[in-house]
Motif scaffolding. Sequence first.
Motif, mmCIF file in Angstrom:
data_model
loop_
_atom_site.group_PDB
_atom_site.id
_atom_site.type_symbol
_atom_site.label_atom_id
_atom_site.label_comp_id
_atom_site.label_asym_id
_atom_site.label_seq_id
_atom_site.Cartn_x
_atom_site.Cartn_y
_atom_site.Cartn_z
ATOM 1 N N GLY A 4 0.639 -1.231 0.037
ATOM 2 C CA GLY A 4 -0.233 -0.098 0.118
ATOM 3 C C GLY A 4 0.849 1.285 0.018
ATOM 4 N N PRO A 5 1.690 1.434 0.967
ATOM 5 C CA PRO A 5 2.446 2.577 1.030
ATOM 6 C C PRO A 5 3.197 3.070 -0.457
ATOM 7 C CG PRO A 5 2.878 1.582 2.895
ATOM 8 C CD PRO A 5 2.087 0.721 2.019
ATOM 9 N N ALA A 6 3.954 1.875 -1.046
ATOM 10 C CA ALA A 6 4.574 2.119 -2.347
ATOM 11 C C ALA A 6 3.649 2.516 -3.365
ATOM 12 C CB ALA A 6 5.325 0.757 -2.825
ATOM 13 N N ARG A 7 2.445 1.902 -3.454
ATOM 14 C CA ARG A 7 1.297 2.388 -4.405
ATOM 15 C C ARG A 7 0.866 3.741 -4.369
ATOM 16 N NH1 ARG A 7 -2.717 -0.362 -7.309
ATOM 17 N NH2 ARG A 7 -3.877 1.045 -8.607
ATOM 18 N N GLY A 37 4.387 9.844 -8.593
ATOM 19 C CA GLY A 37 4.870 9.306 -9.978
ATOM 20 C C GLY A 37 5.882 8.227 -9.816
ATOM 21 N N ARG A 38 5.970 7.465 -10.808
ATOM 22 C CA ARG A 38 7.005 6.332 -10.960
ATOM 23 C C ARG A 38 7.729 6.123 -12.367
ATOM 24 N NH1 ARG A 38 5.523 0.076 -11.216
ATOM 25 N NH2 ARG A 38 7.429 -0.771 -10.826
ATOM 26 N N GLY A 84 3.761 11.561 -11.667
ATOM 27 C CA GLY A 84 2.406 11.549 -11.030
ATOM 28 C C GLY A 84 2.002 13.154 -11.369
ATOM 29 N N LEU A 85 0.673 13.494 -11.011
ATOM 30 C CA LEU A 85 0.206 14.868 -11.041
ATOM 31 C C LEU A 85 0.866 15.625 -9.995
ATOM 32 C CD1 LEU A 85 -3.686 13.905 -11.502
ATOM 33 C CD2 LEU A 85 -2.214 15.142 -13.343
ATOM 34 N N ARG A 111 -3.994 9.500 -11.924
ATOM 35 C CA ARG A 111 -3.319 8.217 -12.196
ATOM 36 C C ARG A 111 -2.974 7.003 -10.949
ATOM 37 N NH1 ARG A 111 -0.264 6.924 -16.764
ATOM 38 N NH2 ARG A 111 -0.263 9.074 -17.323
ATOM 39 N N GLY A 112 -3.678 5.933 -11.088
ATOM 40 C CA GLY A 112 -3.135 4.891 -10.258
ATOM 41 C C GLY A 112 -4.316 4.833 -9.046
ATOM 42 N N PHE A 113 -5.316 5.699 -9.106
ATOM 43 C CA PHE A 113 -6.318 5.876 -7.788
ATOM 44 C C PHE A 113 -7.657 5.408 -8.653
ATOM 45 C CE2 PHE A 113 -8.854 8.848 -4.992
ATOM 46 C CZ PHE A 113 -8.532 8.087 -3.932
ATOM 47 N N GLY A 114 -7.724 4.037 -8.708
ATOM 48 C CA GLY A 114 -8.715 3.500 -9.371
ATOM 49 C C GLY A 114 -10.236 3.422 -8.420
#
Length: 298
Positions: A133-136, A143-144, A149-150, A185-188
Motif C-alpha cells: 500500500g505505501p509504495a502504491r 509518479g513512477r 504523477g500529477l 493516475r493509479g487511483f482507481g
Amino acid sequence: MSANPNDRAESQPCDYRNVLPGDASDYDRGVVECGLTAEEQDWLRRQRREWEARCGGGPLSAEELVDRHTIDVVPARWARFAECLPFETDGQARLSLTRRAVTDVARECRGSGAWLPLLVTTFAWGWGMRGFGPARLSWILNGRGSFPGLPMTEIANRLPAAVDALEQQGTRASYELLVRGAPVRGFGPAFFTKFLYFASRADNARSGALILDARLAGQMRDGWKRRADQPYAVNGPAARWLWRGPRWSSLRYQIYLAFICRAAGQLSGSAERWTPELVELLLFRGRQTPAQQCRVTD
C-alpha cells in the motif's frame, strides 16, 4: 436530487427507484426491482447476527455496526505520509482504524476544504496490513519511472472537485469525474469509492456513495448469475462481463447503489432497520476470513 442510500432518518428509508438510473438495461433493472431472494435475506440477517456478536453483542443499530468496522494497519509503514494521517506513525504494533475514525478525518477535511488527508487515510484503511500500500500511494502522489504523477496542487484541486460533484450532482457524476473526467493516475474505483464514501459521511446530509471493490463486485456478479435464467436476463450480456473490473463504468456503479438500496429497503421491512452501508459491509465480510473481526472502540 437522488435519494440518499445512507439516510439516517428512520422515517425516510432509501427508495431504490430514485437511485436506479433511467438507462439501466432490462437485465439490471430486473435484478434490482426483484431484489433479494428469501434465501439471500436470511443469509444477510445471519451475517448481521454474527457481526453483532463480534462487536460485543446486540442488538446494535445499523450505524453502530458500520462505525465499528475496523481495519488493522502498521503505523510505521505509512511514516512518509505522517502529516496527512490521524495517528502517530512511529510504531510497529498494529493499530485498529475504525470507519468512525476515518469519518472523523472526513469531517476535518470538510471543515478545512483540503481533502488530501482523507485520500491518504482511506488508502491506509483500505490496504490494511498488506505491505504494498505505501509504495502504491507514493506512485500515485509522486509518479513512477516514465509515468510522472500529477502535481500535488492538481491532485489537491481534483479531490474537492469530486466532492463538489458528489454533493451537487450526485454519486454517478462524481464517480464519472474520477474515472474519466479528471482522474488521478493509479487511483482507481476500488480506492476512490472509499474516498467518496467517507466524504459522503462527513455531515448529516450525506450523498450516498458506497464502496465498490473487487470483492463486492464479485458478490454482485454471483447475484446476477443466480438470476441469469430469468426472462429479463435472456438477451443481456453475461454477468461475468457486467461486473468485470477493475474500472467499472459509472452506470455499473449506479446500478450497484440501486441494488444495495433495494436490499436495505427489503431487510428493513422486519423489526430492525437496515442501511445500504450495512448491507455493503456484510456483503464485503461475506468474502473475508474468520480472523477479520470487529474491535470496539469508544
